[in-house]
Design a protein around this motif. Structure first.
Motif, mmCIF file in Angstrom:
data_model
loop_
_atom_site.group_PDB
_atom_site.id
_atom_site.type_symbol
_atom_site.label_atom_id
_atom_site.label_comp_id
_atom_site.label_asym_id
_atom_site.label_seq_id
_atom_site.Cartn_x
_atom_site.Cartn_y
_atom_site.Cartn_z
ATOM 1 N N LYS A 384 0.823 -1.211 0.000
ATOM 2 C CA LYS A 384 0.000 0.000 0.000
ATOM 3 C C LYS A 384 0.861 1.267 0.000
ATOM 4 O O LYS A 384 0.688 2.151 -0.838
ATOM 5 C CB LYS A 384 -0.937 0.001 1.236
ATOM 6 N N THR A 385 1.811 1.334 0.961
ATOM 7 C CA THR A 385 2.666 2.520 1.031
ATOM 8 C C THR A 385 3.513 2.649 -0.226
ATOM 9 O O THR A 385 3.693 3.740 -0.767
ATOM 10 C CB THR A 385 3.565 2.446 2.278
ATOM 11 N N THR A 386 3.995 1.509 -0.728
ATOM 12 C CA THR A 386 4.798 1.563 -1.947
ATOM 13 C C THR A 386 3.961 2.120 -3.100
ATOM 14 O O THR A 386 4.441 2.929 -3.900
ATOM 15 C CB THR A 386 5.330 0.155 -2.291
ATOM 16 N N PHE A 426 2.175 11.134 5.233
ATOM 17 C CA PHE A 426 3.022 9.949 5.334
ATOM 18 C C PHE A 426 2.590 9.052 6.496
ATOM 19 O O PHE A 426 2.070 9.528 7.503
ATOM 20 C CB PHE A 426 4.478 10.365 5.546
ATOM 21 N N GLN A 427 2.866 7.754 6.322
ATOM 22 C CA GLN A 427 2.547 6.807 7.391
ATOM 23 C C GLN A 427 3.333 7.157 8.659
ATOM 24 O O GLN A 427 2.783 7.175 9.751
ATOM 25 C CB GLN A 427 2.884 5.391 6.921
ATOM 26 N N ASN A 428 4.639 7.445 8.485
ATOM 27 C CA ASN A 428 5.427 7.968 9.607
ATOM 28 C C ASN A 428 5.478 9.470 9.412
ATOM 29 O O ASN A 428 6.015 9.931 8.426
ATOM 30 C CB ASN A 428 6.843 7.418 9.576
ATOM 31 N N LEU A 506 -3.741 9.790 1.676
ATOM 32 C CA LEU A 506 -3.497 9.708 3.123
ATOM 33 C C LEU A 506 -3.022 8.307 3.467
ATOM 34 O O LEU A 506 -3.718 7.325 3.201
ATOM 35 C CB LEU A 506 -4.783 10.010 3.904
ATOM 36 N N ASP A 507 -1.823 8.207 4.066
ATOM 37 C CA ASP A 507 -1.289 6.888 4.411
ATOM 38 C C ASP A 507 -1.483 6.628 5.907
ATOM 39 O O ASP A 507 -0.766 7.174 6.735
ATOM 40 C CB ASP A 507 0.196 6.813 4.034
ATOM 41 N N GLU A 508 -2.440 5.799 6.221
ATOM 42 C CA GLU A 508 -2.763 5.426 7.605
ATOM 43 C C GLU A 508 -2.849 6.620 8.549
ATOM 44 O O GLU A 508 -2.125 6.687 9.546
ATOM 45 C CB GLU A 508 -1.741 4.407 8.127
ATOM 46 N N PRO A 509 -3.757 7.557 8.274
ATOM 47 C CA PRO A 509 -3.855 8.744 9.139
ATOM 48 C C PRO A 509 -4.310 8.400 10.551
ATOM 49 O O PRO A 509 -4.022 9.160 11.483
ATOM 50 C CB PRO A 509 -4.889 9.620 8.428
HETATM 51 MG MG MG Z 1 2.302 1.139 4.810
#
Ligand code: MG
Ligand code: ADP
Length: 590
Positions: A384-386, A426-428, A506-509
């Protein structure tokens, strides 16, 4: 213009007037007060070195790029003035301009060829460059006079006397110092700080990272050249050993000792390292000891005083320097859905991203319709993030195509995709950690695709509106590091919104938020969606996903295993199995 903007402007004006008055006083003092030759020597050296150290303040302090060749650039300026005035009988100013110009071009060239490599490579390449320049100075005898050096260097006609020339050097230092002092608040300076704080986030927020780095490198080199030119004029004689690698280390030490991010620190560090060794001359009698002591001091400074002397002082007076909160209310955030013609905001076709043998994303296709909240879900490590990184240009796709509003953006760098209408988090969390919440969001607002009117006031207004939208406007002027984790996420969302994206990624907000914060986030997402913004969201929180998403795409081992209307997708056996098969605490998909 709002009252708050006015107060910022008037504070700046007061600062500038105070600075000009101080400069006038110092220039008058060094021009009038009788000084010993020794004091003159120290002061000219401090002024000319400071200009070169200001250059390092820009490239290292503001932009975070290492330059271990500042002595070489200093040497370009010194030799241009030396050879220009002594051998070619050029006017001092023309020779100085030539030296600064050559340094600028060499700096830009070095930057362009090496900055994409970054980090350790950059350090090595600048050292090699430094060594080559020293070799040329020593060995190209017909031109440079070799180890004998260049004598009979001339000064400008009006500044022949040592006093007058010292006054000129101090004035030049003050002017350059002023520019470097103001630089962080300009668009270019802000971009440099963003690159230093978080290069990936800077690109995604719309900063042309590569161009900013090259600009920092070129500016730094040019200032090195200008400093070198004044140095040559001051001492009337230059030789290769004054511009060796060891001197580059001295320049770096000066920058770090005083405080890497401020011209005040640069001046403190320079003055100290010129005065101290003069009083510890005996050290020079042991070859190499000098350099060893500088090396050791760099290690100690970085370890125990990372912000240098001035940074240390600033921490203690920051309370009084902090700007007050805004007195008036922020405007309502407008999110204009630009180019409302294409029905599909995002079309992903056969997208792949391979890391060596690992197919992190493998032949994935899906589309996001205008105005939808579209969820991208899948077990951990499913790609997903990729996928998001390929969409936003952080990774180059191994294969496939990405269309944004009908435009092919597959090959664009991150900042160009931002200008084309993408925004992301970003996720982080990736904020610019040395900056206030407002500055973070201003950087998100400041890109060519965002039509919000020109000038700083318009940017501030836009950023405040975005912060108000996420509920944090009252704390706009505080440093982001002082915010809770949940609030930092909101600032990141505000930064993306301020850029007026057509598509928000939005990555894992919701990751890392407590249950109250999750409720707040759900409400925020609904308010964003209500404004007509198209959202692609990754999240594990199925309650959140089912509540906000119209459509869902499911990834598993990099492949798309389902795509469609939310309720249908979540009923598919393959989807249920992917979740149950990989996660013991699988969410209830019913
Ligand atoms: Mg991810
Ligand atoms: P998700 O966000 O769905 O949890 P990711 O996209 O972060 O998954 O990761 C997918 C796979 O790609 C994982 O196996 C991960 O280890 C791998 N991966 C991600 N980024 C890189 C990278 N830069 N280099 C090598 N492998 C990577």
């Amino acid at each position: 213009m709002s009252a708050a903007t006015f107060s910022v402007t008037s504070r700046r004006l007061a600062g500038t007037i105070a600075y000009a008055a101080l400069t006038g006083l110092v220039v008058a003092a060094v021009g009038l007060v009788p000084l010993t030759d020794y004091a003159m020597h120290i002061l000219v050296q401090t002024a000319s070195y400071s200009i070169a150290v200001f250059g390092l303040t820009v490239v290292l302090g503001l932009c975070g790029q290492i330059n271990l060749a500042q002595a070489a650039f200093f040497g370009f300026g010194a030799y241009a003035v030396g050879l220009g005035t002594a051998d070619l009988h050029l006017n001092f100013w023309i020779a100085l301009a030539l030296g600064a110009g050559v340094a600028l071009v060499m700096g830009a060239f070095l930057g362009m060829t090496t900055l994409r490599l970054g980090g350790h490579y950059l350090a090595m390449v600048t050292i090699s460059f430094q060594q080559i320049v020293t070799l040329i100075m020593v060995n190209w005898i017909p031109v440079t006079h070799g180890p004998d050096g260049v004598g009979n260097i001339r000064r400008p006609a009006m500044f022949e006397s040592a006093h007058a020339f010292l006054g000129l050097c101090v004035l030049a230092m003050a002017l350059v110092g002023y520019v470097v002092w103001r630089l962080p608040q300009t668009p270019l300076g802000r971009s440099m700080r963003a690159v230093r704080d978080n290069e990936l986030a800077a690109g995604v927020a719309g900063v042309n990272v590569y161009r900013v780095k090259v600009a920092a490198f070129a500016l730094s080199a040019a200032l090195g050249g200008i400093g070198g030119g004044f140095f040559a004029g001051g001492f009337a004689y230059v030789s290769p050993d004054q511009f060796s690698f060891a001197e580059s280390i001295v320049f770096i030490t000066m920058t770090l000792l005083g405080g890497v991010a401020s011209p005040v620190g640069a001046l403190i560090g320079t003055a100290l390292l010129i005065v101290l060794p003069e009083s510890l001359r005996f050290l020079k009698s042991v070859p190499g000891l000098y350099l060893a002591i500088y090396g050791l001091s760099i290690i100690l400074i970085i370890r125990y005083m990372p912000d240098g002397i001035w940074g240390f002082v600033q921490h203690r007076i920051k309370r009084w320097l902090a700007p007050p909160p805004f007195a008036d209310a922020a405007a309502e955030l407008t999110l204009a859905p630009a180019k409302a013609d294409a029905p599909m905001v995002l079309e992903v076709t056969n997208l792949s991203k391979h890391f060596g043998g690992l197919k992190a994303v493998d032949d994935v296709s899906f589309s996001v319709r205008r105005g939808d909240v579209h969820a991208l879900i899948g077990p951990n490590g499913s790609g997903k993030t990729t996928t998001l990184n390929v969409l936003s240009g952080i990774y180059v796709a191994s294969a496939g195509r990405v269309m944004l509003c009908g435009r092919d953006v597959t090959l664009l760098p991150p900042h160009a995709r931002t200008a084309a209408g993408m925004g992301r988090t970003f996720q982080n969390i990736r904020l610019f950690r040395s900056m206030t919440a407002l500055e973070n969001v201003i950087i998100g607002a400041e890109h060519p695709g965002n039509d919000i009117g020109s000038g700083h006031a318009a940017l501030v207004e836009r950023a405040r509106a975005a912060l108000a939208f996420v509920g944090l406007e009252a704390r706009a002027q505080e440093l982001v590091t002082g915010f809770s984790y949940g609030h930092q996420r909101l600032i990141e969302i505000a930064r993306a919104l301020a850029g007026n994206p057509t598509l928000l990624l939005l990555d894992e907000p919701a990751a890392g938020l407590n249950s109250t914060e999750k409720l707040g986030l759900r409400d925020l997402l609904k308010r964003i969606a209500a404004k007509g913004l198209t959202i692609l969201i990754i999240d594990h929180d199925m309650t959140l996903v089912t509540e906000v998403a119209e459509r869902i795409t499911v990834l598993n081992f990099g492949r798309c295993i389902a795509d469609g209307v939310a309720a249908d997708v979540l009923r598919q056996p393959a989807v249920i199995e992917a979740y149950l098969g990989s996660e013991p605490d699988a969410p209830d998909l019913a």
